[in-house]
Write an enzyme that holds these catalytic residues in place. Structure first.
Site, PDB file in Angstrom:
ATOM      1  N   LYS B  79       0.867  -1.183   0.000  1.00  0.00           N
ATOM      2  CA  LYS B  79       0.000   0.000   0.000  1.00  0.00           C
ATOM      3  C   LYS B  79       0.904   1.233   0.000  1.00  0.00           C
ATOM      4  O   LYS B  79       1.937   1.249   0.676  1.00  0.00           O
ATOM      5  CB  LYS B  79      -0.869  -0.038   1.256  1.00  0.00           C
ATOM      6  CG  LYS B  79      -1.962   1.015   1.349  1.00  0.00           C
ATOM      7  CD  LYS B  79      -2.778   0.813   2.636  1.00  0.00           C
ATOM      8  CE  LYS B  79      -3.920   1.800   2.764  1.00  0.00           C
ATOM      9  NZ  LYS B  79      -4.712   1.579   3.996  1.00  0.00           N
ATOM     10  N   SER B 154      -9.612   1.577   3.137  1.00  0.00           N
ATOM     11  CA  SER B 154      -8.787   2.403   2.294  1.00  0.00           C
ATOM     12  C   SER B 154      -7.755   1.613   1.486  1.00  0.00           C
ATOM     13  O   SER B 154      -7.195   2.144   0.528  1.00  0.00           O
ATOM     14  CB  SER B 154      -8.043   3.423   3.164  1.00  0.00           C
ATOM     15  OG  SER B 154      -7.167   2.759   4.047  1.00  0.00           O
ATOM     16  N   SER B 178      -9.772  -0.928   7.239  1.00  0.00           N
ATOM     17  CA  SER B 178      -9.195  -0.692   5.910  1.00  0.00           C
ATOM     18  C   SER B 178      -8.486  -1.883   5.283  1.00  0.00           C
ATOM     19  O   SER B 178      -8.088  -1.808   4.124  1.00  0.00           O
ATOM     20  CB  SER B 178      -8.225   0.491   5.957  1.00  0.00           C
ATOM     21  OG  SER B 178      -8.938   1.699   6.010  1.00  0.00           O
TER      22      SER B 178
END
Lengths: 99, 487, 476
Positions: B79, B154, B178
């Site tokens: 990420k 997210s 997330s």
């Protein structure tokens, strides 16, 4: 607590965000809805409940006073938008500004 | 191979049926072919990845693969809020658009040391603030099961990358769901470890007391393999627990017999999709059938979790994001005075949702409101944690839906921030209490979207969590791969 | 109308650690700009603080030395504000659970002891250094100082005059130095002081409106700034005016205070517990470990010198002002020297010499036992006090022992009567006139005889012995 566009402006100022009058009027009802939702906590009896700021009950995490290498200055300044080769440059700080 | 797993990759390498660079090429090919449609990656460093993989080929040909680490030759993605030395790291924010960190996150160092090959950095909601990856400043990420739907957030990019078979695993971060929520939306496994289990050093902070890094994988076993590498105490993170790294695969085969599965009697039902409820109920029945004892537990304060979270997380975020001021790194706007420099750099650099949360957090901490908002939220956090402590006296694993609904369509919730926040109602409590949680696919909706089953366990009891999740996965059988794979 | 001055001081003291409070960068002063920095103290995205154990130890030691109640449960908080030299946009500090609270410092006001209360001692990180371009176009920032450990010591408004303020600072500095907590070099910024000052009519209990003073870079300037400000406020009040709450800067050139006229937005620091650090639990063992390192403090030492060594208050004050001096002095006494003699030698000869050469006492070539040896030589009458001063100078330069130098310099005193008697009898025989004069009441004539004897011995004769021997022989 009703979040008005004045509150939004005040908070934006504290957070160093420029918010136009129009944006403030848009944001006010959104923030009001969110803060309003969060206000359900006000209805709960929390008298005497200890606050939790950490999920883990760790204490006394310490390191020895032993030096580790610092960064080469080129790397320190590599990402700086403005510098003089040694120091980071910003527009003049007014005396007494901030702290 | 319908689903690309870490385990199969390692096995193939071990059997010497393939070599490391073939796997990295496979990842890069798949990204090239599918990512135009998905948008999972913000950056892909082909050259660096291939160079690393080819170097591994040489070691491999010398027969030294075993010694080179437990993930030797396995490609993966991070990420883009995990710092990588010399590789642009943006947190999907304009303010860090060209930021190149001079150091790497502890997890990145650990994966590199274990022989993993980083192929790229994945999309996210800006600074991990969001539940749909629509808040990225740079691009949309689409759900591999339905391109009109969000991948969740997210960590939407990391979830979609694994779901679309671009990499066998990726890392995300989970502050209020997330990892678990996008895993559920994308039909993959997503694990949020116990707070303190994985070092946060190098994770661009959203809310420090809630953030935790974890893996996305195709299987529970793969999640355990990745956890074996990324876990452990880090002297650079004061909140990382001094707990020994266990072998997270050790209990996987133990099955469900003797395990007590807790179902939450008073779980908030509002907004819970009936298909999701049925899928979870079916999963519970299947586990009961496989020998688990099912007990009812209560989490009476969970109804306040979203309210609590949306005070604590923005408060910490408002402070964590103060460093983005255009002075030392990142975007600086044109300005004549320092105040203008701050306000313009931050206003131009942050997206709307980030600004919204900074303002909520600033308000919650501001003079006169701290006690009424922030402090009360911290007190509620205590009650939520106490609820879990009581519940775990009666069971080993708590089971509930990961999300109230399957993936929603792009744009469906952007107009109403609060509705978006309520999507995290089942995932947030684990963050507030610091507990480990996992989302495992448990079925498909009529529309062909995956549904996630969430399991939670006691702090630092990932082994039991993984055991239960793995056992369920065995009963469940194969999941339908993402349609994008077939294209 | 007569006014009473009310002063409170906030002092920041940099702790003597090798590394910064939350990272392994060095803390040395004077390094080239931005070379003692790393991702952590630069506040780069993703970095986290880890607390330096020695910083906590020193803060605890300071809190103990300042008679504070130690908070057994302490924690860190974030103080949020924006400033270019504050990389994270917040300073890690302590808000409601500081290391120590409710202590005091004693100062000596002309022999009277006065206690100045201390509200709190807390641990925090320093900020970087901003250099404002003289033409006002820009500011340059050096982050070397960012993250250097500091303690902030906040006094109660117990100080009643600018002189008391200076005495408080001197006492504080002395305690910090005694405990090896800080260098306290104001010129290097390792001790910094801000002051709050207000006036109130004598007899009134409520405090008047205060102003805050900054930019005072020496103790003397603190006193001067406060004196100026007390006068300024008194004039305003006497003229029926009101004091404006503001921050004022001391201007060294004009010796006045000047309003900083900042667009003072109300500060709202939004303190909250630092989630990246865990709590401090200070147990009895930790306290005991620190307590064991606490030295005898300056005032205690001073009292003991008066009480046990019989020194005058003045001597005790001078000798205890600096820990190294006191330790030196104590070693001289421990080596057998008389307490008052040792005090005289250390205060005037040794400190005088060091003062002219600019050496510190640790650099002095004369070690305490050597000074005691010199004092013993005078005591035994081997050399005169005047000779001893010359020997001392030579000791300072060479580091040799007194007996060696006495020999080398050929100034061994002759006190042996069997040696002196023949010489004296010879002098008496050759100077009948002087003997005659003395017997006729001219006391001065004795001096001439002594002088002749000294001449005959090249100045080595012990004058006291010579005196005695001559008198025995010429007294009527």
């Amino acid at each position: 607590m009703k979040i008005t566009h004045e509150t939004v402006q005040h908070v934006a100022k504290l957070a160093r965000l420029a918010v136009s009058e129009e944006e403030a009027r848009q944001l006010a009802p959104q923030l009001d809805e969110i803060i309003g939702y969060a206000e359900q906590l006000q209805a709960v009896d929390l008298e005497g409940v200890e606050p939790t700021s950490h999920p883990l009950p760790l204490v006394n995490v310490l390191r020895k006073d032993e030096p580790r290498p610092s960064l080469p200055r080129e790397e320190v300044l590599a990402g700086a938008p403005d510098h003089d080769g040694e120091q980071v440059r910003v527009p003049a700080v007014l005396e007494g500004y901030g702290e | 191979m319908s689903r690309w797993t870490v385990k199969e990759t390692l096995a193939s390498l071990q059997r010497r049926e393939s070599k490391p660079s073939e796997w990295t090429k496979r990842a890069l090919d798949r990204i090239r072919e599918a990512d135009q449609r998905i948008g999972a990656f913000l950056s892909v460093d082909e050259e660096r990845a291939l160079t690393a993989a080819r170097q591994m080929d040489e070691v491999f040909e010398d027969g030294g693969a075993q010694a080179q680490g437990a993930l030797f030759g396995v490609p993966y993605a991070l990420k883009d809020n995990l710092c990588t030395r010399g590789l642009r790291t943006t947190a999907a924010s304009r303010i860090l658009e060209n930021y190149i960190p001079p150091y790497s996150a502890t997890v990145a160092d650990k994966l590199a040391a274990a022989g993993g090959v980083l192929v790229g950095k994945t999309n996210l909601d800006e600074f991990a603030m969001g539940s749909s990856t629509e808040n990225s400043a740079f691009q949309l990420t689409r759900n591999p099961y339905r391109l009109e739907a969000v991948p969740g957030g997210s960590s939407g990019g990391s979830a979609a990358a694994v779901a679309a078979g671009m990499v066998p695993f990726s890392l995300g971060s989970d502050t209020g769901g997330s990892i678990r929520q996008p895993a559920a939306f994308c039909g993959v496994v997503g694990l949020k470890p116990t707070y303190g289990r994985v070092s946060r050093y190098g994770l661009i902070a959203f809310a420090s007391s809630l953030d935790q890094i974890g893996p996305f994988t195709q299987t529970v076993e793969d999640a355990a393999l990745v956890m074996n590498i990324i876990s452990g105490h880090d002297p650079l993170d004061s909140t990382s627990a001094p707990v020994e790294v266990e072998d997270f695969t050790a209990d996987l085969a133990k099955g469900l017999a003797g395990l007590r599965i807790g179902i939450v009697r008073d779980i908030p039902q509002e907004g819970l999709d009936s298909q999701v409820r049925e899928a979870v109920e079916k999963a519970v029945e299947a586990m009961r059938g496989a020998g688990a004892e099912v007990v009812e537990v209560e989490l009476p304060h969970s109804q306040y979790a979203v309210a609590t979270y949306y005070l604590i997380a923005p408060a910490e975020a408002s402070s964590n994001l103060a460093r983005y001021d255009g002075v030392r790194y990142g975007r600086r706007a044109d300005a004549d005075t320092l105040l203008e420099l701050y306000e313009r750099s931050r206003s131009e650099g942050f997206g709307l949702e980030v600004k919204r949360r900074i303002m909520i957090g600033t308000f919650a901490l501001s003079s006169g409101y701290y006690d009424a908002y922030y402090r009360r939220a911290q007190q509620m956090r205590t009650l939520i944690r106490d609820d879990f402590n009581r519940a775990f006296e009666r069971c080993d694993v708590i089971v509930m839906p990961t999300t109230p609904t399957p993936a929603f369509d792009i744009g469906a919730k952007t107009a109403d921030p609060l509705q978006m926040y309520l999507n995290d109602i089942y995932t947030i409590p684990a963050n507030l209490a610091g507990l480990p949680g996992i989302s495992v696919p448990c079925g498909m909706s009529a529309e062909g979207l995956p549904i996630g089953l969430q399991m939670l366990a006691k702090a630092f009891d990932e082994r039991t969590l993984l055991r239960a999740a793995h056992a369920y996965e065995q009963i469940r059988g194969d999941v339908i791969p993402a349609p994008v794979l077939e294209g | 109308m007569d006014f009473e001055t009310v002063i409170g001081l906030e002092v920041h003291v940099e702790l003597k650690t090798d590394t910064k409070i939350f990272c392994g960068c060095r803390t040395n002063f004077g390094a080239p700009p931005n070379t003692n920095v790393c991702p952590v103290c630069l506040g780069l995205p993703g970095t986290l603080p880890v607390l330096n154990e020695r910083a906590v130890d020193l803060a605890l030691k300071a809190a103990m030395a300042l008679n504070c109640r130690i908070n057994r449960e302490a924690k860190f908080d974030r103080k949020n504000y924006f400033y270019p030299d504050l990389p994270k946009g917040y300073q890690i500090s302590q808000y409601d659970q500081p290391i120590g609270e409710d202590g005091y410092i004693e100062i000596d006001l002309g022999g009277q002891r006065k206690r100045i209360g201390i509200v709190r001692v807390h641990l925090e990180e320093d900020a970087g250094k901003s250099m404002h371009a003289p033409d006002g176009t820009h500011t340059l920032v050096d982050y070397n100082r960012t993250g250097v450990p500091l303690i902030e010591i906040v006094s109660k408004p117990d100080i009643r005059s600018p002189e008391e303020a200076r005495l408080y600072l001197e006492a504080l500095k002395s305690i910090m130095e005694y405990c090896d907590i800080s260098d306290c070099r104001m010129e290097e910024g390792s001790l910094r002081c801000d002051a709050n000052i207000s006036l109130r009519p004598v007899g009134q209990e409520a405090f008047g409106q205060k102003t805050e003073l900054k930019n005072m870079n020496s103790f003397r300037n603190v006193q001067r700034a406060l004196e100026y400000e007390a006068d300024r406020q008194a004039q305003i009040l006497r003229a029926g005016g009101t004091i404006e709450q503001e921050t004022r800067r001391f201007d060294e050139a004009t010796q006045t205070t000047v309003s900083m006229r900042s667009k003072e937005e109300a500060h709202d620091y939004r303190y909250f517990p630092e989630p990246d650090l865990v709590r401090l639990h200070i147990d009895e063992a930790w306290l005991a470990r620190i307590r064991a390192t606490l030295p005898e403090l300056p005032l205690q030492k001073r009292d003991r010198y008066i009480r046990e060594l019989g020194l005058p208050e003045y001597d005790a004050g001078v000798l205890t002002a600096n820990r190294a001096v006191a330790e030196y002095y104590e070693q001289v006494v421990a080596a057998g020297a008389d307490a008052k003699q040792a005090s005289n030698w250390v205060m005037s000869d040794l400190l005088g010499y060091l003062n002219t050469t600019g050496q510190s006492i640790d650099e002095a070539k004369v070690r305490p036992a050597q000074l005691a040896g010199l004092i013993a030589e005078v005591g035994s009458g081997r050399i005169s006090i005047k000779q001893a001063r010359d020997v001392f100078k030579a000791m300072c330069e060479t580091g040799k022992d007194a007996p060696v130098l006495i020999k080398e310099m050929g100034m061994e005193q002759i006190s042996d009567e069997s040696v002196l008697i023949p010489i004296i009898e010879d002098v008496i025989a050759k100077n009948p006139k002087s003997v005659e004069d003395y017997r006729n009441g001219k006391e001065k004539a004795l001096g001439a005889l002594v002088g002749q004897t000294m001449k005959a011995t090249q100045g080595k004769a012990n004058p006291a012995v010579v005196n005695k021997l001559i008198l025995e022989r010429i007294r009527p």
